[in-house]
Structures are given as structure tokens and as C-alpha cells.
Write a protein that holds these residues in place. Sequence first.
Motif, short mmCIF file in Angstrom:
data_model
loop_
_atom_site.label_atom_id
_atom_site.label_comp_id
_atom_site.label_asym_id
_atom_site.label_seq_id
_atom_site.Cartn_x
_atom_site.Cartn_y
_atom_site.Cartn_z
N MET A 165 -13.13 -66.67 -20.26
CA MET A 165 -13.19 -66.18 -21.63
C MET A 165 -11.79 -66.12 -22.20
O MET A 165 -10.86 -65.67 -21.55
N ALA A 166 -11.62 -66.58 -23.41
CA ALA A 166 -10.31 -66.55 -24.06
C ALA A 166 -10.05 -65.18 -24.65
O ALA A 166 -10.95 -64.53 -25.16
N PHE A 167 -8.82 -64.74 -24.58
CA PHE A 167 -8.43 -63.44 -25.12
C PHE A 167 -7.47 -63.67 -26.27
O PHE A 167 -6.46 -64.34 -26.14
N ALA A 215 -0.75 -56.45 -16.00
CA ALA A 215 -0.92 -55.01 -15.85
C ALA A 215 -1.24 -54.38 -17.20
O ALA A 215 -1.44 -55.06 -18.20
N GLY A 216 -1.32 -53.04 -17.23
CA GLY A 216 -1.58 -52.33 -18.47
C GLY A 216 -3.00 -52.53 -18.98
O GLY A 216 -3.92 -52.89 -18.25
N GLY A 217 -3.15 -52.31 -20.28
CA GLY A 217 -4.47 -52.43 -20.88
C GLY A 217 -5.07 -53.82 -20.78
O GLY A 217 -6.29 -53.98 -20.67
N TRP A 218 -4.21 -54.84 -20.83
CA TRP A 218 -4.72 -56.21 -20.69
C TRP A 218 -5.38 -56.41 -19.33
O TRP A 218 -6.38 -57.15 -19.22
N GLY A 239 -12.82 -56.33 -17.44
CA GLY A 239 -14.05 -56.14 -18.22
C GLY A 239 -14.61 -57.42 -18.82
O GLY A 239 -15.78 -57.47 -19.19
N GLY A 240 -13.77 -58.46 -18.95
CA GLY A 240 -14.24 -59.74 -19.44
C GLY A 240 -14.18 -59.92 -20.93
O GLY A 240 -14.59 -60.97 -21.45
N THR A 241 -13.69 -58.92 -21.65
CA THR A 241 -13.57 -59.03 -23.11
C THR A 241 -12.46 -58.12 -23.59
O THR A 241 -12.12 -57.13 -22.92
N GLN A 242 -11.86 -58.43 -24.73
CA GLN A 242 -10.81 -57.59 -25.28
C GLN A 242 -11.44 -56.39 -25.96
O GLN A 242 -12.20 -56.52 -26.91
N ASP A 276 -9.57 -46.34 -22.35
CA ASP A 276 -9.64 -47.33 -21.28
C ASP A 276 -10.46 -46.79 -20.11
O ASP A 276 -11.28 -47.52 -19.52
N PHE A 277 -10.25 -45.54 -19.75
CA PHE A 277 -11.03 -44.95 -18.65
C PHE A 277 -12.51 -44.92 -18.99
O PHE A 277 -13.36 -45.31 -18.16
N ASP A 278 -12.85 -44.46 -20.19
CA ASP A 278 -14.26 -44.37 -20.59
C ASP A 278 -14.92 -45.74 -20.59
O ASP A 278 -16.12 -45.86 -20.26
N HIS A 279 -14.16 -46.77 -20.93
CA HIS A 279 -14.71 -48.12 -21.01
C HIS A 279 -14.85 -48.78 -19.64
O HIS A 279 -15.84 -49.47 -19.37
N ILE A 280 -13.87 -48.54 -18.75
CA ILE A 280 -13.79 -49.30 -17.51
C ILE A 280 -14.40 -48.58 -16.31
O ILE A 280 -15.05 -49.22 -15.46
N ALA A 281 -14.21 -47.28 -16.19
CA ALA A 281 -14.67 -46.57 -14.98
C ALA A 281 -16.14 -46.83 -14.67
O ALA A 281 -16.49 -47.08 -13.51
N PRO A 282 -17.06 -46.79 -15.64
CA PRO A 282 -18.46 -47.05 -15.30
C PRO A 282 -18.72 -48.48 -14.83
O PRO A 282 -19.75 -48.75 -14.19
N ARG A 283 -17.80 -49.40 -15.11
CA ARG A 283 -17.96 -50.80 -14.72
C ARG A 283 -17.40 -51.11 -13.33
O ARG A 283 -17.65 -52.19 -12.80
N MET A 284 -16.63 -50.17 -12.78
CA MET A 284 -16.08 -50.38 -11.44
C MET A 284 -17.15 -50.14 -10.39
O MET A 284 -18.10 -49.38 -10.62
N ASP A 285 -17.00 -50.77 -9.23
CA ASP A 285 -17.98 -50.53 -8.18
C ASP A 285 -17.71 -49.18 -7.53
O ASP A 285 -16.69 -48.51 -7.78
N SER A 286 -18.63 -48.74 -6.69
CA SER A 286 -18.56 -47.39 -6.12
C SER A 286 -17.32 -47.21 -5.25
O SER A 286 -16.74 -46.12 -5.22
N ASN A 287 -16.90 -48.24 -4.55
CA ASN A 287 -15.71 -48.13 -3.70
C ASN A 287 -14.46 -47.90 -4.55
O ASN A 287 -13.59 -47.09 -4.19
N ALA A 288 -14.35 -48.62 -5.66
CA ALA A 288 -13.19 -48.47 -6.54
C ALA A 288 -13.17 -47.07 -7.17
O ALA A 288 -12.12 -46.43 -7.25
N ARG A 289 -14.33 -46.60 -7.62
CA ARG A 289 -14.38 -45.26 -8.21
C ARG A 289 -14.05 -44.20 -7.17
O ARG A 289 -13.35 -43.23 -7.46
N ALA A 290 -14.56 -44.38 -5.94
CA ALA A 290 -14.27 -43.41 -4.89
C ALA A 290 -12.78 -43.38 -4.55
O ALA A 290 -12.20 -42.31 -4.36
N TRP A 291 -12.16 -44.58 -4.50
CA TRP A 291 -10.72 -44.61 -4.21
C TRP A 291 -9.94 -43.90 -5.30
O TRP A 291 -9.02 -43.11 -5.00
N LEU A 292 -10.26 -44.16 -6.57
CA LEU A 292 -9.55 -43.51 -7.67
C LEU A 292 -9.77 -42.00 -7.61
O LEU A 292 -8.82 -41.22 -7.79
#
Length: 224
Positions: A1-3, A51-54, A60-63, A185-201
Motif C-alpha cells: 500500500m502506498a503512503f 520509527a515513530g508514527g509512520w 496498520g497498513g494505512t496512514q 496512536d495507542f487507541d488505533h494500534i493496540a487492539p490490532r496487535m496480537d496477544s503476545n505483543a500486547r502482553a509484552w507491552l
Amino acid sequence: MAFSSPSLSTNPIPVSTMAAVDQSELAEWRAASPADGASWLAGVSGPWWIAGGWALDLFGGTQSRRHGDLDIGVLRRDVAQVLGTLSSWEFFEAHKGRLTRLQTGTLPKAEVNSLWCRPAGTTLWAMELMLDAADDDRWVFRRQPEIQRPLATVIRWNPEGIPYLSPEIQLLYKARSRRAKDQADFDHIAPRMDSNARAWLRHTLLRTDPEHEWLPSLRAQTDD
């Protein structure tokens, strides 16, 4: 996908002859995208990543929002190679609100974790290099060095082959600031992470900031 790239101000203050200046006086950035970063660093053989928001948008696959700059992470031990690859660029150490020119042939000071970068002869900043620590094949969280991860788990790639920082690590960096965009960014991305990533964070935030406001949400999402 182009950004797409954000639109930014084009009325910068030139600093071709200055040695040091307040960052706030020179915060004018060109509209750069992850694809631009990949082009600039194509000759770097060591690991690097968006890194960062990008980085979160690549995951997430989209801007999801406008980005004011382009952050790119590298390992501090590889910075000489990166500077050599970008030999026609100029670099400034960003530290405590000040920009100080990095002289050719020198390396950033140990206390400097960020370099503002642009091609020589231009006035808009192109990217910010973020210097990360590593111990052999392990990434080290420089704010709390006992927090480490295998380097192989720190970087992911989007379908176009652009490397980016794993979202749980990027959110860990963002957790300290708690700016409105970091919360978004947290509200948008955290629900999209898998359970292992959320548990690590979640477990890592318990070590760095046991009262962090993201913990209840991460606990609920991890328990689901």
C-alpha cells in the motif's frame, strides 16, 4: 500500500553556517514518506527501520494521521556506516532542545540519541535518525537497559519490504510522552496487535511505569 506524504511548511530558516541553535527555531521538515527513507538508506547494510508514527501506520497498513517528520531507527554501533552512506548529507545532534552540527568524520556524543538530517545545500530537514542500543544480537531499551529483546523480533516488514519498528516497542517509546497523538496512536494500534505483543507491552510498562494509564486497557485486551 502506498503512503502519502504530509504537507508541511516551506518557509525554513537556513543554518548552513551556524554551529548550534534552538530546535524550535528550525523545526521545518520536508514531506517525506517511508518510501523516501528506504531510498535514502538503500546502501546501508546494517539494520535500520522506520520509527515513530509512520512505523505504526506501516503496521496498520494505512496512514491514520498526518506526520510532521520521518523518524528512522539505526543501531548506535552502525552509525558510522550510515553517515558514510549519506556522505553528501549534513547532520545535527539534537539534545536538550539544541541542534549542534556534527562535524564530518566525527560520531555523535554518547548522550545524543537523535540526529536531524538533510542533504547538504537544502534547508528542510528530511529525517531524524534515532540511535538505539544493542548488545550483540539483542536490542536494548536505552531508558532502562535491563529491558531487552532479540533483534530479530524488533523489526518487521510491510508488503513492500520497508522495515519498521515492532508496534509494541514503538508504543513503549511513546508511552512516556502521553501527547494527544501518542494516545491516538495507542487507541488505533493496540487492539490490532496480537496477544503476545500486547502482553509484552503490558509487562514492560509495569516495569517502567506501574501506574501508566494504558495498563487497564492492555489488561482487558490481553484477557479477552
